[in-house]
Scaffold this active site. Structure first.
Site, PDB file in Angstrom:
ATOM      1  N   GLU A 245     -21.869  48.968  53.276  1.00  0.00           N
ATOM      2  CA  GLU A 245     -22.530  48.028  52.558  1.00  0.00           C
ATOM      3  C   GLU A 245     -23.012  46.768  53.353  1.00  0.00           C
ATOM      4  O   GLU A 245     -24.218  46.316  52.940  1.00  0.00           O
ATOM      5  CB  GLU A 245     -21.551  47.593  51.268  1.00  0.00           C
ATOM      6  CG  GLU A 245     -22.000  46.584  50.209  1.00  0.00           C
ATOM      7  CD  GLU A 245     -20.966  46.245  49.085  1.00  0.00           C
ATOM      8  OE1 GLU A 245     -19.808  46.646  49.498  1.00  0.00           O
ATOM      9  OE2 GLU A 245     -21.131  45.514  48.162  1.00  0.00           O
ATOM     10  N   ASN A 382     -19.216  35.325  52.330  1.00  0.00           N
ATOM     11  CA  ASN A 382     -19.559  34.989  53.713  1.00  0.00           C
ATOM     12  C   ASN A 382     -18.202  34.301  54.321  1.00  0.00           C
ATOM     13  O   ASN A 382     -18.112  34.474  55.736  1.00  0.00           O
ATOM     14  CB  ASN A 382     -20.752  34.219  53.848  1.00  0.00           C
ATOM     15  CG  ASN A 382     -21.965  34.978  53.569  1.00  0.00           C
ATOM     16  OD1 ASN A 382     -21.829  36.043  53.170  1.00  0.00           O
ATOM     17  ND2 ASN A 382     -23.050  34.341  53.960  1.00  0.00           N
TER      18      ASN A 382
END
Ligand SMILES: Cc1cc2nc3c(=O)[nH]c(=O)nc-3n(C[C@H](O)[C@H](O)[C@H](O)COP(=O)(O)OP(=O)(O)OC[C@H]3O[C@@H](n4cnc5c(N)ncnc54)[C@H](O)[C@@H]3O)c2cc1C
Length: 396
Positions: A245, A382
């Site tokens: 992914e 992130n």
């Protein structure tokens, strides 16, 4: 690293270009709409089906399961050409996520049943990983699956499930053993969305689109035959899928095209009679963006070069995810900055007969800016990717 392409690879590039030119008129016009809000299931699948007919829909699959048998360079060329021509992307849930899990860990029966239907687009898959309270800390997931003879009985809730409203199947991480370390009690199940007890409820996002959903499971009966691999080993398969992914999320070729568009806009927009692109402040921002993008592209090429030698990307894919999504967000920020308040009237869907108050290129800029905030959250936020790099790449 040799960055030039061989005559065979250039011939392949020409073939891709010719295919794209032939395919373009067959795609629905709504794919060019600024927002995804108006897209139907058929719209999403149009490009997928054209690629399938050509045998090109699953670039990362081995040939024996229906992949085109492309080299790493051919995959790179295909991505570059598709991005340059601004073709749509195929959805990742079947092709890049559950497909590779099934051909790597599934039974022969599962390979025979599911893989051809992913390729043809007959089955639409969605991803049932996240839950309320289990996103970054995915291993704390609580959707429970209790064994009852030849079935599991599943109860719980998944959330942020992208495009579940169209899905025929959902691949789910479920808890099968609550009495061990969280990672050791998780199982990977394939669940038919038509099974009684499943309810899909829309979550409407800021730009008005129905992209994500809550999915509820109330005593859902799932055959044990739908389990991938071993019971309680789901975490291994889940992590394998996440690496895939994250690599796909970098989106370098598309960002390059988007920077070209940004520069066109900045050439057209005037500040005191001078093109915006020629003002020091904006020129510097664009230059910084291009430097970051070039660095990302070389990082991606390094990963691909490793892959062509048989070494799959591991935790390094987190670097591609962070930088790729930061750049995608930065492009939408600078586009919005370039067009100013004309970015805001974005609700002019396909079929609207109202003229935009500003230039055409400004339509949808604010919607895209807000929508792209998601990119640093999905696929593992992130911040979490930085933790992975710190631990697994830098050994901190
Ligand atoms: C548009 C969109 C589509 C999605 N599609 C899907 C889908 O199809 N299927 C699916 O399963 N999931 C999907 N997700 C869910 C996504 O994977 C999660 O949102 C993501 O993993 C973050 O989890 P969370 O939302 O629970 O936030 P939380 O985990 O609650 O995090 C909140 C904030 O805290 C930070 N944080 C948390 N823990 C740490 C830590 N240890 N160190 C530093 N910072 C930390 C995070 O970075 C974040 O900024 C989607 C999300 C979005 C936004």
């Amino acid at each position: 690293m040799d960055l030039s392409f061989s005559p065979e690879e250039e011939a392949f590039r020409a073939e891709v270009r010719a295919f794209i030119e032939e395919a373009r008129p067959k795609l629905p016009k709504s794919l060019g709409a600024p927002e995804a809000a108006t897209r139907t299931k058929d719209d999403y699948l149009a490009w997928h089906k054209l690629l399938y007919a050509k045998g090109w829909v699953a670039p990362i699959w081995p040939k024996e399961y229906g992949g085109p048998g492309w080299s790493v360079s051919q995959r790179f060329i295909f991505n570059q050409e598709s991005a340059n021509a601004e073709m749509p992307t195929t959805l990742p849930f079947g092709l890049s996520m559950v497909g590779p899990v099934i051909f790597s860990f599934g039974s022969d029966e599962q390979k025979k049943t599911y893989l051809p239907r992913i390729l043809s687009g007959e089955d639409w898959w969605c991803q049932g990983y996240s839950e309320p309270g289990a996103g970054s800390d995915l291993a704390s997931l609580r959707t429970r699956a209790v064994r009852d003879g030849d079935h599991y009985i599943v109860n719980g809730q998944k959330t942020w499930t992208t495009l579940a409203q169209f899905a025929d199947w959902i691949f789910c991480l479920v808890r099968t053993d609550p009495n061990v370390k969280p990672q050791e009690g998780i199982t990977f199940l394939l669940i038919d969305m038509k099974t009684p007890g499943i309810t899909v409820k829309p979550i409407i996002v800021l730009d008005g689109a129905h992209e994500v959903n809550d999915v509820f499971f109330d005593n859902v009966k799932v055959p044990v035959a739908n389990r991938v691999g071993e019971e309680n080993k789901g975490w291994t398969y889940a992590k394998f899928l996440l690496v895939h992914e994250r690599t796909g999320i970098a989106g370098t070729a598309r960002s390059k095209k988007a920077v070209e568009r940004l520069k066109e806009i900045a050439r057209a927009e005037l500040v005191d009679g001078k093109p915006l692109i020629e003002t020091d402040a904006f020129a510097r921002k664009v230059a910084e963006l291009e430097i970051e993008l070039a660095a990302l592209e070389f990082t991606e090429l390094r990963t691909l070069a490793q892959e062509s030698k048989g070494k799959m990307a591991g935790p390094e894919s987190s670097i591609l995810k962070i930088r790729g999504t930061e750049i995608q967000q930065r492009i939408t920020e600078l586009t919005e900055e370039a067009v100013g308040y004309y970015a805001f009237p974005y609700e002019r869907g396909m079929g609207s007969n109202e003229y935009p108050p500003g230039p055409d290129y400004a339509v949808g800029a604010a919607g895209r800016y807000f929508n792209m905030r998601k990119a640093s959250i999905y696929g593992g936020s992130n911040e979490i990717q930085r933790n992975i790099i710190a631990k697994a790449v830098l050994g901190l």
